[in-house]
Design a protein around this motif. Structure first.
Motif, PDB file in Angstrom:
ATOM      1  N   LYS A  52       0.808  -1.211   0.000  1.00 54.13           N
ATOM      2  CA  LYS A  52       0.000   0.000   0.000  1.00 54.13           C
ATOM      3  C   LYS A  52       0.844   1.264   0.000  1.00 54.13           C
ATOM      4  O   LYS A  52       0.323   2.336  -0.215  1.00 54.13           O
ATOM      5  CB  LYS A  52      -0.918   0.007   1.213  1.00 54.13           C
ATOM      6  CG  LYS A  52      -1.938  -1.111   1.193  1.00 54.13           C
ATOM      7  CD  LYS A  52      -2.822  -1.050   2.399  1.00 54.13           C
ATOM      8  CE  LYS A  52      -3.815  -2.205   2.382  1.00 54.13           C
ATOM      9  NZ  LYS A  52      -4.619  -2.226   3.591  1.00 54.13           N
ATOM     10  N   LYS A  55       0.862   3.318  -3.327  1.00 53.70           N
ATOM     11  CA  LYS A  55      -0.442   3.897  -3.613  1.00 53.70           C
ATOM     12  C   LYS A  55      -0.732   5.061  -2.674  1.00 53.70           C
ATOM     13  O   LYS A  55      -1.302   6.060  -3.063  1.00 53.70           O
ATOM     14  CB  LYS A  55      -1.525   2.827  -3.497  1.00 53.70           C
ATOM     15  CG  LYS A  55      -1.419   1.775  -4.570  1.00 53.70           C
ATOM     16  CD  LYS A  55      -2.447   0.698  -4.382  1.00 53.70           C
ATOM     17  CE  LYS A  55      -2.223  -0.421  -5.398  1.00 53.70           C
ATOM     18  NZ  LYS A  55      -3.034  -1.577  -5.131  1.00 53.70           N
ATOM     19  N   LYS A  60       0.393   5.783  -9.238  1.00 47.20           N
ATOM     20  CA  LYS A  60      -0.604   4.864  -9.772  1.00 47.20           C
ATOM     21  C   LYS A  60      -0.361   4.674 -11.261  1.00 47.20           C
ATOM     22  O   LYS A  60       0.284   5.491 -11.909  1.00 47.20           O
ATOM     23  CB  LYS A  60      -2.024   5.358  -9.511  1.00 47.20           C
ATOM     24  CG  LYS A  60      -2.419   6.560 -10.321  1.00 47.20           C
ATOM     25  CD  LYS A  60      -3.890   6.876 -10.112  1.00 47.20           C
ATOM     26  CE  LYS A  60      -4.322   7.890 -11.157  1.00 47.20           C
ATOM     27  NZ  LYS A  60      -5.748   8.140 -11.120  1.00 47.20           N
ATOM     28  N   LYS A  61      -0.885   3.588 -11.758  1.00 46.16           N
ATOM     29  CA  LYS A  61      -0.764   3.293 -13.188  1.00 46.16           C
ATOM     30  C   LYS A  61      -1.604   4.305 -13.965  1.00 46.16           C
ATOM     31  O   LYS A  61      -2.736   4.612 -13.598  1.00 46.16           O
ATOM     32  CB  LYS A  61      -1.241   1.873 -13.465  1.00 46.16           C
ATOM     33  CG  LYS A  61      -0.999   1.420 -14.880  1.00 46.16           C
ATOM     34  CD  LYS A  61      -1.349  -0.037 -15.055  1.00 46.16           C
ATOM     35  CE  LYS A  61      -1.124  -0.433 -16.507  1.00 46.16           C
ATOM     36  NZ  LYS A  61      -1.360  -1.842 -16.732  1.00 46.16           N
ATOM     37  N   ALA A 107       5.806   1.402 -13.620  1.00 46.37           N
ATOM     38  CA  ALA A 107       4.396   1.724 -13.395  1.00 46.37           C
ATOM     39  C   ALA A 107       3.505   1.145 -14.503  1.00 46.37           C
ATOM     40  O   ALA A 107       2.367   0.768 -14.242  1.00 46.37           O
ATOM     41  CB  ALA A 107       4.203   3.230 -13.294  1.00 46.37           C
ATOM     42  N   ALA A 110       2.431  -2.137 -13.673  1.00 45.03           N
ATOM     43  CA  ALA A 110       1.783  -2.117 -12.357  1.00 45.03           C
ATOM     44  C   ALA A 110       2.710  -2.507 -11.214  1.00 45.03           C
ATOM     45  O   ALA A 110       2.254  -2.991 -10.180  1.00 45.03           O
ATOM     46  CB  ALA A 110       0.526  -2.982 -12.362  1.00 45.03           C
ATOM     47  N   LEU A 112       4.199  -0.721  -8.841  1.00 45.08           N
ATOM     48  CA  LEU A 112       4.207   0.610  -8.250  1.00 45.08           C
ATOM     49  C   LEU A 112       5.235   0.760  -7.138  1.00 45.08           C
ATOM     50  O   LEU A 112       5.786   1.843  -6.933  1.00 45.08           O
ATOM     51  CB  LEU A 112       2.807   0.948  -7.734  1.00 45.08           C
ATOM     52  CG  LEU A 112       1.695   0.848  -8.780  1.00 45.08           C
ATOM     53  CD1 LEU A 112       0.345   1.142  -8.163  1.00 45.08           C
ATOM     54  CD2 LEU A 112       1.972   1.775  -9.943  1.00 45.08           C
ATOM     55  N   PRO A 129      -0.269  11.717  -9.712  1.00 44.03           N
ATOM     56  CA  PRO A 129      -0.172  10.290  -9.394  1.00 44.03           C
ATOM     57  C   PRO A 129       0.255   9.405 -10.557  1.00 44.03           C
ATOM     58  O   PRO A 129       0.861   8.369 -10.354  1.00 44.03           O
ATOM     59  CB  PRO A 129      -1.590   9.925  -8.945  1.00 44.03           C
ATOM     60  CG  PRO A 129      -2.217  11.203  -8.553  1.00 44.03           C
ATOM     61  CD  PRO A 129      -1.578  12.259  -9.391  1.00 44.03           C
ATOM     62  N   ASN A 130      -0.049   9.813 -11.798  1.00 44.78           N
ATOM     63  CA  ASN A 130       0.330   8.990 -12.950  1.00 44.78           C
ATOM     64  C   ASN A 130       1.734   9.308 -13.454  1.00 44.78           C
ATOM     65  O   ASN A 130       2.134   8.823 -14.491  1.00 44.78           O
ATOM     66  CB  ASN A 130      -0.685   9.138 -14.077  1.00 44.78           C
ATOM     67  CG  ASN A 130      -0.715  10.548 -14.643  1.00 44.78           C
ATOM     68  OD1 ASN A 130       0.009  11.435 -14.199  1.00 44.78           O
ATOM     69  ND2 ASN A 130      -1.564  10.751 -15.628  1.00 44.78           N
TER      70      ASN A 130
END
Length: 158
Positions: A52, A55, A60-61, A107, A110, A112, A129-130
């Motif tokens: 976690k 995130k 994030k992806k 990323a 995935a 992360l 975030p991306n």
């Protein structure tokens, strides 16, 4: 003789040769690379990063997007290669650009946690975030186009 040289160096009466300075810099660089490798290896093997954590910190992806005109996979790869090859010309540190390239690749699949570790090690501050907008510790902005972050929904195979 060695003691006399080290005393002269300590008192500023002599300067080490450029060969010595360059080899010292090389050793420092190798030590730093080894330390970073050890840290990343330790973090993953010991499980210090929870699933976690990335995130929570905003990685994030990237979401898929729609291209104005359908693009093939080879065209997309060419655009990406072209961007990453010329990215340092946009300003900032080339090492940060390399870290961003590797983090974006992580990323995309995935991973992360790996992306977050890479960005933390490079001192990158995540704004979006991306990963489309990031900053380094000096405040320089790094913008990454959407076509580098994810594939379009209307991607055509070659």
């Amino acid at each position: 003789r060695g003691r006399e040289i080290s005393q002269a160096l300590a008192h500023g009466l002599a300067r080490p040769s450029s060969r010595f300075r360059n080899s010292a810099r090389k050793e420092e660089g190798q030590a730093l690379c080894g330390l970073v490798f050890y840290f990343v290896k330790y973090v993953f093997l010991m499980g210090c990063i929870g699933s976690k954590s990335a995130k929570k910190d905003g990685v994030k992806k990237a979401e898929r997007w729609k291209s104005d005109k359908p693009v093939t996979r080879s065209e997309l790869n060419r655009l990406r290669d072209e961007f990453w090859e010329t990215a340092p010309a946009y300003g900032g540190n080339s090492a940060i650009w390399e870290a961003l390239k590797v983090a974006v690749a992580a990323a995309q699949i995935a991973d992360l946690e790996t992306a977050k570790v890479i960005l933390d090690a490079a001192g990158v501050i995540i704004s979006e975030p991306n990963l489309s907008v990031c900053y380094d510790e000096k405040g320089h902005e790094y913008e990454i186009p959407v076509y580098c972050l994810s594939e379009p929904i209307n991607l055509q195979e070659d």
